[in-house]
Write a protein that holds these residues in place. Sequence first.
Motif, PDB file in Angstrom:
ATOM      1  N   ASN A  25     -27.055  11.147   5.956  1.00  0.00           N
ATOM      2  CA  ASN A  25     -27.196  12.564   5.646  1.00  0.00           C
ATOM      3  C   ASN A  25     -26.771  12.862   4.221  1.00  0.00           C
ATOM      4  O   ASN A  25     -27.420  13.625   3.513  1.00  0.00           O
ATOM      5  CB  ASN A  25     -26.350  13.400   6.612  1.00  0.00           C
ATOM      6  N   THR A  26     -25.660  12.249   3.822  1.00  0.00           N
ATOM      7  CA  THR A  26     -25.190  12.475   2.466  1.00  0.00           C
ATOM      8  C   THR A  26     -26.201  11.977   1.460  1.00  0.00           C
ATOM      9  O   THR A  26     -26.498  12.635   0.468  1.00  0.00           O
ATOM     10  CB  THR A  26     -23.853  11.756   2.258  1.00  0.00           C
ATOM     11  N   ASN A  78     -28.973  14.342   1.308  1.00  0.00           N
ATOM     12  CA  ASN A  78     -28.595  15.544   0.573  1.00  0.00           C
ATOM     13  C   ASN A  78     -28.645  15.298  -0.930  1.00  0.00           C
ATOM     14  O   ASN A  78     -29.119  16.125  -1.700  1.00  0.00           O
ATOM     15  CB  ASN A  78     -27.201  15.996   0.975  1.00  0.00           C
ATOM     16  N   SER A 119     -26.847  27.027   5.105  1.00  0.00           N
ATOM     17  CA  SER A 119     -25.868  26.091   5.613  1.00  0.00           C
ATOM     18  C   SER A 119     -26.420  25.391   6.833  1.00  0.00           C
ATOM     19  O   SER A 119     -26.881  26.010   7.774  1.00  0.00           O
ATOM     20  CB  SER A 119     -24.586  26.828   5.979  1.00  0.00           C
ATOM     21  N   LYS A 120     -26.341  24.088   6.791  1.00  0.00           N
ATOM     22  CA  LYS A 120     -26.917  23.295   7.872  1.00  0.00           C
ATOM     23  C   LYS A 120     -25.946  23.161   9.021  1.00  0.00           C
ATOM     24  O   LYS A 120     -24.760  23.002   8.837  1.00  0.00           O
ATOM     25  CB  LYS A 120     -27.290  21.922   7.346  1.00  0.00           C
ATOM     26  N   VAL A 145     -17.871  22.556   3.888  1.00  0.00           N
ATOM     27  CA  VAL A 145     -18.209  22.088   5.237  1.00  0.00           C
ATOM     28  C   VAL A 145     -17.068  22.342   6.206  1.00  0.00           C
ATOM     29  O   VAL A 145     -15.907  22.117   5.910  1.00  0.00           O
ATOM     30  CB  VAL A 145     -18.556  20.590   5.210  1.00  0.00           C
ATOM     31  N   GLU A 170     -23.062  21.730   4.168  1.00  0.00           N
ATOM     32  CA  GLU A 170     -23.347  20.418   3.606  1.00  0.00           C
ATOM     33  C   GLU A 170     -22.233  20.024   2.651  1.00  0.00           C
ATOM     34  O   GLU A 170     -21.720  20.848   1.908  1.00  0.00           O
ATOM     35  CB  GLU A 170     -24.659  20.449   2.823  1.00  0.00           C
ATOM     36  N   HIS A 171     -21.888  18.779   2.696  1.00  0.00           N
ATOM     37  CA  HIS A 171     -20.875  18.281   1.770  1.00  0.00           C
ATOM     38  C   HIS A 171     -21.419  18.329   0.339  1.00  0.00           C
ATOM     39  O   HIS A 171     -22.553  17.933   0.096  1.00  0.00           O
ATOM     40  CB  HIS A 171     -20.483  16.851   2.120  1.00  0.00           C
TER      41      HIS A 171
END
Length: 267
Positions: free
Chosen positions: A20-21, A24, A91-92, A143, A164-165
């Motif tokens: 995911n990171t 992103n 925002s996820k 987050v 999300e970070h």
Amino acid sequence: MVEENKKLSEMLMVMCENYNTLQNHLMDLMSTKNPNKGSPSAAAISKKRKAAGSEDNTNNNDRVIGGYAESSSSEEADWCNKKPSTEESKSKISRVYVQTEPSDNRLVVKDGYQWRKYGQKVTRDNPSPRAYFKCSFAPTCPVKKKVQRSVEDQSVLVATYEGEHNHPHPSQTEAILGSNRGATLGSVPCSASISSSGPTITLDLTQRGTTTHGVKRSSPEIDQSSPVFQQFLIEQMASNLSKDPSFKSALAAAISGRIFPHSLVNK
DNA sequence: CGACTTTGACCAGCGC
DNA sequence: GCGCTGGTCAAAGTCG
């Protein structure tokens, strides 16, 4: 067996976070318009309970950990869909199910990030307390994470991630700083660094194919939004990931978990 | 001593 | 307006 499942769950968790990171960051790179992602500071978010309900289910990014069933829209509505989305709906929301030892009362979901617990509450629909965490790896990271035991199965932890970070995964940070600092990313000399403004990758295209010990040239003339640069980044990231044996094994486990969910969790 | 956890209090949204 | 509820704050305690 239970121990194996637990380890696998943790591994998958880290892998998902890494993935995911990475996604992103790739998205960030592809859209170079808002480097700061416009994420308000934690202070700005506080007291903004209006924004608390600004979760957009269309962005739901449910994850499956340990082969456990993923979240459903019905339960999601109860958790995250109190209000229609607003302008902050970017925002996820993602959810993770983690199989734990039934005897383990800690509301801890290991995902590689650093979390700071800021609250705990017993909710109406679930006798188990819900713990609230903020990402403390980066001070400005927006987050949040909610962790609560599943109503149906007390041995399953449900972690809900919001936002999300705005920083790399700690393991990635370590990998980047450790292996890529001043080294080559693939065959091109480059360096990577993490600053308060986010990750930075510096390419030294003037040293193609040659060793550049001690020479770190920041190349402001390079257009980081150029397709060539972006393509290069993607290729290098994919290459690095594919070379990582742990990533490959985790991916294989994830796939097998999808295909044979009962081989991981007997539910 | 700094970082983290615990926990009661507080606040805002919502339904009635 | 009032009570319920989820989410957050912040002081105090704990730990390394």
